[in-house]
Design a protein around this motif. Structure first.
Motif, PDB file in Angstrom:
ATOM      1  N   LYS A  85       1.023  -1.314  -0.192  1.00 32.06           N
ATOM      2  CA  LYS A  85       0.148  -0.398   0.405  1.00 32.06           C
ATOM      3  C   LYS A  85       0.928   1.204  -0.115  1.00 32.06           C
ATOM      4  O   LYS A  85       0.447   2.194  -0.709  1.00 32.06           O
ATOM      5  CB  LYS A  85      -0.210  -0.017   1.221  1.00 32.06           C
ATOM      6  N   PHE A  86       1.821   1.158   0.644  1.00 30.90           N
ATOM      7  CA  PHE A  86       2.878   2.343   0.971  1.00 30.90           C
ATOM      8  C   PHE A  86       3.361   2.827  -0.495  1.00 30.90           C
ATOM      9  O   PHE A  86       3.375   3.816  -0.793  1.00 30.90           O
ATOM     10  CB  PHE A  86       4.051   2.103   2.021  1.00 30.90           C
ATOM     11  N   ASN A  88       2.864   1.769  -3.664  1.00 34.50           N
ATOM     12  CA  ASN A  88       1.698   1.747  -4.809  1.00 34.50           C
ATOM     13  C   ASN A  88       0.957   3.691  -4.002  1.00 34.50           C
ATOM     14  O   ASN A  88       1.229   4.780  -4.688  1.00 34.50           O
ATOM     15  CB  ASN A  88       0.414   1.300  -4.435  1.00 34.50           C
ATOM     16  N   TRP A  89       1.634   4.196  -3.284  1.00 39.74           N
ATOM     17  CA  TRP A  89       1.179   5.410  -2.531  1.00 39.74           C
ATOM     18  C   TRP A  89       1.717   6.578  -2.794  1.00 39.74           C
ATOM     19  O   TRP A  89       1.909   7.912  -3.445  1.00 39.74           O
ATOM     20  CB  TRP A  89       0.334   5.450  -0.964  1.00 39.74           C
ATOM     21  N   SER A  92       1.792   6.636  -6.855  1.00 38.44           N
ATOM     22  CA  SER A  92       0.810   7.346  -7.357  1.00 38.44           C
ATOM     23  C   SER A  92       0.745   9.228  -6.839  1.00 38.44           C
ATOM     24  O   SER A  92       0.223  10.039  -7.777  1.00 38.44           O
ATOM     25  CB  SER A  92      -0.614   7.286  -6.344  1.00 38.44           C
ATOM     26  N   LYS A  93       1.914   9.261  -5.760  1.00 35.30           N
ATOM     27  CA  LYS A  93       2.092  10.360  -5.712  1.00 35.30           C
ATOM     28  C   LYS A  93       3.867  10.843  -6.866  1.00 35.30           C
ATOM     29  O   LYS A  93       3.803  12.271  -6.439  1.00 35.30           O
ATOM     30  CB  LYS A  93       2.677  10.776  -4.047  1.00 35.30           C
ATOM     31  N   THR A 158       0.029   8.920   6.500  1.00 38.95           N
ATOM     32  CA  THR A 158      -0.156   8.680   4.806  1.00 38.95           C
ATOM     33  C   THR A 158      -1.558   7.979   4.768  1.00 38.95           C
ATOM     34  O   THR A 158      -3.080   7.164   5.157  1.00 38.95           O
ATOM     35  CB  THR A 158       0.131   8.295   3.796  1.00 38.95           C
ATOM     36  N   ILE A 159      -0.492   6.585   4.800  1.00 41.14           N
ATOM     37  CA  ILE A 159      -1.394   4.619   5.012  1.00 41.14           C
ATOM     38  C   ILE A 159      -1.946   4.741   6.401  1.00 41.14           C
ATOM     39  O   ILE A 159      -3.050   3.963   6.255  1.00 41.14           O
ATOM     40  CB  ILE A 159      -0.291   4.167   4.282  1.00 41.14           C
ATOM     41  N   ASN A 161      -3.435   7.267   8.486  1.00 43.37           N
ATOM     42  CA  ASN A 161      -4.036   8.163   9.624  1.00 43.37           C
ATOM     43  C   ASN A 161      -3.403   8.739  10.665  1.00 43.37           C
ATOM     44  O   ASN A 161      -4.165   8.397  10.991  1.00 43.37           O
ATOM     45  CB  ASN A 161      -4.640   8.267   8.880  1.00 43.37           C
TER      46      ASN A 161
END
Length: 355
Positions: A85-86, A88-89, A92-93, A158-159, A161
């Motif tokens: 997930k990290f 991918n984030w 995406s950024k 981010t992931i 929160n």
């Protein structure tokens, strides 16, 4: 970065990959007895690069040197999913590939250390434990520790929160190191050492425009604007574009180079047309120049960029322009060159001369 390090008396063993081979490196204090002992092991070799002995990575040697079987980097499927997930984030950024690799590897290392805890259960106290039991115990650098901190902080904000206050307890204080600067005479020696035109132009362009290594290698022929005497640097550090002026002297060198080599895709290409010149080859170009000049300092390509900025400052160029030319976000980064400029220091008269 090796994780599985064994300390036993005055030696340690660690798993490494050396020249594409899985090996076990054995580090120890200088000892003639230990050297003779290592020579008795089958296929034991001394590495002049690593400055250590290394032996094949076999089950027998793992037992002999007390190396545990290498576990999975991520202990649970849940943690693996968190890293995915990290990543991918970050993608995406549009973080750079190097940053994505560094941050995901740092998070992998951190989550493995707390493999018996759920991600959401990790607290500030755990960060202190990690600092002492992993970072400090394995004698890892402050810069690596900062990378770990940046990755964990970004991951949790981010992931997950979730905010973890780690700056006051976990981020090491950066060492205040001055940039390494060469004299103009030393720079001239390096830039004129090569007979090969391409090699001279590459080193000269780094110095004359204050380029980073990657910025030079990513240049394309169209980035040179000979009509306006400018060079365009696209998507450099921080994903920023900038321009820098080209001196008539370097522009003339570039014209001669272009006529002789006729690059197709990249301004500087390797032996195969269309392929970018490699970082390793560029480092070898500098190494050859240093050997030929006899300069004993541990010069790197970045020294040429530092020297460019310092020499501009010493000739009266305003810091604000130097900041733009180098592509610095903050003026504080550029101000460090005021500490190595000798222009004003040389005017100071020592009281010793009046004794």
């Amino acid at each position: 970065m090796p994780i599985y390090i064994l300390y036993a008396m005055n030696w340690k063993a660690t798993l490494i990959t050396h020249k594409a081979e899985k090996r076990i490196a054995i580090y120890f204090e200088k000892s003639q007895v230990f050297n003779q002992r290592m020579k008795t092991f089958p296929d034991a070799r001394w590495s002049y690069t690593l400055k250590t002995w290394h032996v094949p990575d076999t089950e027998e040697n793992r037992l002999r040197f007390k190396i545990e079987a290498e576990p999975k980097k991520i202990h649970t499927i849940e943690n693996l999913e968190q890293v995915r997930k990290f990543r991918n984030w970050l993608q995406s950024k549009r973080y750079s590939p190097n940053t994505i690799k560094t941050y995901t590897e740092a998070l992998t290392c951190f989550l493995y250390f707390f493999k018996n805890k759920k991600v959401e259960e990790i607290t500030n106290d755990d960060l202190i434990v990690f600092n002492n039991e992993y970072i400090l115990k394995n004698n890892l650098s402050a810069s690596y520790q900062n990378q770990i901190v940046n990755a964990i902080k970004l991951f949790y904000s981010t992931i997950q929160n979730k905010k973890i206050e780690m700056d006051s307890i976990h981020r090491p204080k950066r060492a205040k190191l001055l940039p390494n600067v060469l004299s103009k005479q030393e720079v001239k020696q390096i830039l004129t050492a090569h007979v090969n035109l391409k090699h001279r132009v590459m080193l000269s362009l780094i110095y004359s425009c204050g380029l980073r290594r990657s910025e030079l290698l990513n240049l394309k022929p169209a980035d040179i604007d000979s009509n306006r005497n400018l060079i365009f640097i696209h998507q450099a550090k921080g994903r920023k574009d900038r321009i820098a002026p080209l001196s008539p002297k370097i522009l003339e060198m570039l014209r001669d180079y272009y006529k002789g080599y006729k690059p197709k895709v990249w301004l500087f290409e390797g032996q195969i047309k269309g392929e970018k010149y490699s970082e390793k080859s560029l480092q070898s170009v500098l190494k050859f120049a240093l050997e030929k000049t006899g300069i004993q300092k541990p010069v790197t390509l970045h020294w040429l960029r530092h020297s460019y900025a310092t020499h501009l400052l010493e000739t009266g160029t305003d810091l604000r322009y130097i900041q733009e030319l180098l592509g610095h976000n903050s003026s504080k980064t550029t101000e460090i060159y005021t500490h190595v400029s000798t222009h004003n220091l040389q005017r100071i008269k020592s009281p010793f001369d009046d004794l």
